[in-house]
Design a protein around this motif. Structure first.
Motif, PDB file in Angstrom:
ATOM      1  N   TYR A 105     -61.210  34.373  -8.704  1.00 29.80           N
ATOM      2  CA  TYR A 105     -61.174  35.247  -9.838  1.00 29.80           C
ATOM      3  C   TYR A 105     -60.603  36.792  -9.400  1.00 29.80           C
ATOM      4  N   SER A 106     -59.509  36.930  -9.022  1.00 36.18           N
ATOM      5  CA  SER A 106     -59.262  38.154  -8.436  1.00 36.18           C
ATOM      6  C   SER A 106     -57.472  38.271  -8.841  1.00 36.18           C
ATOM      7  N   SER A 107     -57.229  39.598  -9.204  1.00 37.55           N
ATOM      8  CA  SER A 107     -55.630  39.732  -9.688  1.00 37.55           C
ATOM      9  C   SER A 107     -55.438  41.297  -9.434  1.00 37.55           C
ATOM     10  N   ASP A 108     -54.277  41.522  -9.361  1.00 38.87           N
ATOM     11  CA  ASP A 108     -53.587  42.585  -9.404  1.00 38.87           C
ATOM     12  C   ASP A 108     -53.100  42.902 -11.092  1.00 38.87           C
ATOM     13  N   LEU A 109     -54.018  43.643 -11.731  1.00 39.94           N
ATOM     14  CA  LEU A 109     -53.531  43.878 -13.265  1.00 39.94           C
ATOM     15  C   LEU A 109     -52.811  45.087 -13.607  1.00 39.94           C
ATOM     16  N   LEU A 110     -53.002  46.188 -13.141  1.00 38.10           N
ATOM     17  CA  LEU A 110     -52.484  47.261 -13.913  1.00 38.10           C
ATOM     18  C   LEU A 110     -51.634  48.064 -12.671  1.00 38.10           C
ATOM     19  N   GLY A 111     -50.655  48.854 -13.117  1.00 34.93           N
ATOM     20  CA  GLY A 111     -49.941  49.719 -12.439  1.00 34.93           C
ATOM     21  C   GLY A 111     -50.024  51.226 -13.100  1.00 34.93           C
ATOM     22  N   ASN A 112     -49.701  52.216 -12.162  1.00 38.07           N
ATOM     23  CA  ASN A 112     -49.563  53.630 -12.839  1.00 38.07           C
ATOM     24  C   ASN A 112     -48.774  54.676 -12.201  1.00 38.07           C
ATOM     25  N   GLU A 113     -48.577  55.800 -12.411  1.00 39.57           N
ATOM     26  CA  GLU A 113     -47.625  56.678 -11.812  1.00 39.57           C
ATOM     27  C   GLU A 113     -48.392  57.840 -11.225  1.00 39.57           C
ATOM     28  N   LEU A 114     -47.826  58.543 -10.340  1.00 40.39           N
ATOM     29  CA  LEU A 114     -48.666  59.766  -9.887  1.00 40.39           C
ATOM     30  C   LEU A 114     -47.667  60.918 -10.381  1.00 40.39           C
TER      31      LEU A 114
END
Length: 262
Positions: A105-114
């Motif tokens: 139960y582990s995942s890469d879910l979101l992304g963002n910008e700097l």
């Protein structure tokens, strides 16, 4: 003698029934799930919490926000956490390596910008990161690179632009990305480096420039169930909800990018 025995039996029966009633009351109490999450997820998770609790009235979500590094250390030290939502893969991956996150139960879910931001009422004109060397810029807030992912990405960006050493005397380390945003909003610093999603929340800052993604590690927000959870079924249900279409709409509303699935 018979009368005394009768009273004793009734007293024991009363105690037994009262005990059963107490157990029933306790079983009806809401289950609390503690979600340790990066400070930049405050508003979006608060809204998701409301949606989830409306559908699951027997669940109380306790949101614990902070720098991902600090939250990671709390989990390593045995803090009672059910899910961890990090703003950095390295902090999260260390917990996976320590077998503290359930890999099922582990995942890469979101992304963002700097992004680079300044106070909205500033008189200083800058258009890009190199302009930070200007004598008009005296203080720049970033998250503490060792514990705050946004600060780590900021350091990488400034290093790639050959600005880190030049700006070292101006940098104001902060406990998390929201403290950086607050410093900029109040004019306590001349500029700051935060996530795009943070900048979009405030009308007191001006977004100056988005950092080229090639200048820093990918900004990924992984989420997973902590192995020490005492409420696996409930934690799993909320984990699934975070991947649902309903939650995705909320994440998108706040400017997050969806980078993966369960």
């Amino acid at each position: 003698m018979k009368l005394k025995l009768f009273f004793m039996i009734n007293i024991l029966l009363f105690i037994a029934l009262a005990s059963c009633g107490q157990e029933q009351v306790e079983s009806d109490e809401p289950i609390e799930l503690t979600i340790s999450a990066a400070a930049s997820l405050n508003e979006v998770l608060t809204e998701i919490k409301t949606l989830y609790e409306e559908e699951h009235q027997q669940i109380n979500l306790l949101l614990n926000f902070g720098g991902s590094g600090s939250l990671q250390q709390q989990i390593i030290q045995g803090a009672p956490v059910d899910l961890f939502f990090s703003a950095a893969e390295d902090k999260y991956d260390e917990l996976l390596e320590r077998n503290l996150i359930d890999s099922s139960y582990s995942s890469d879910l979101l992304g963002n910008e700097l992004v680079l931001v300044t106070p909205s009422n500033t008189s200083v004109e800058i258009t890009d990161f190199p302009d930070l060397v200007s004598d008009e810029i005296n203080t720049i807030a970033i998250g503490t690179p060792e514990t705050v992912p946004a600060g780590q990405y900021a350091k990488q960006t400034l290093q790639q632009l050959y600005l880190w050493e030049k700006l070292s005397a101006k940098l104001i380390p902060s406990k998390d990305v929201r403290q950086v945003l607050s410093y900029v909003e109040t004019g306590n610093v001349d500029a700051g480096i935060v996530y795009r999603t943070d900048a979009l929340l405030s009308d007191k800052v001006t977004l100056i420039k988005t950092a080229d993604p090639s200048l820093h590690d990918p900004i990924i927000f992984p989420v997973g169930i902590v192995k020490g959870t005492r409420h696996k079924a409930e934690a799993t249900d909320f984990y699934e909800f975070l991947h649902s279409e309903k939650a995705t709409k909320v994440f998108n509303k706040y400017g997050f990018l969806m980078v993966g699935n369960k």
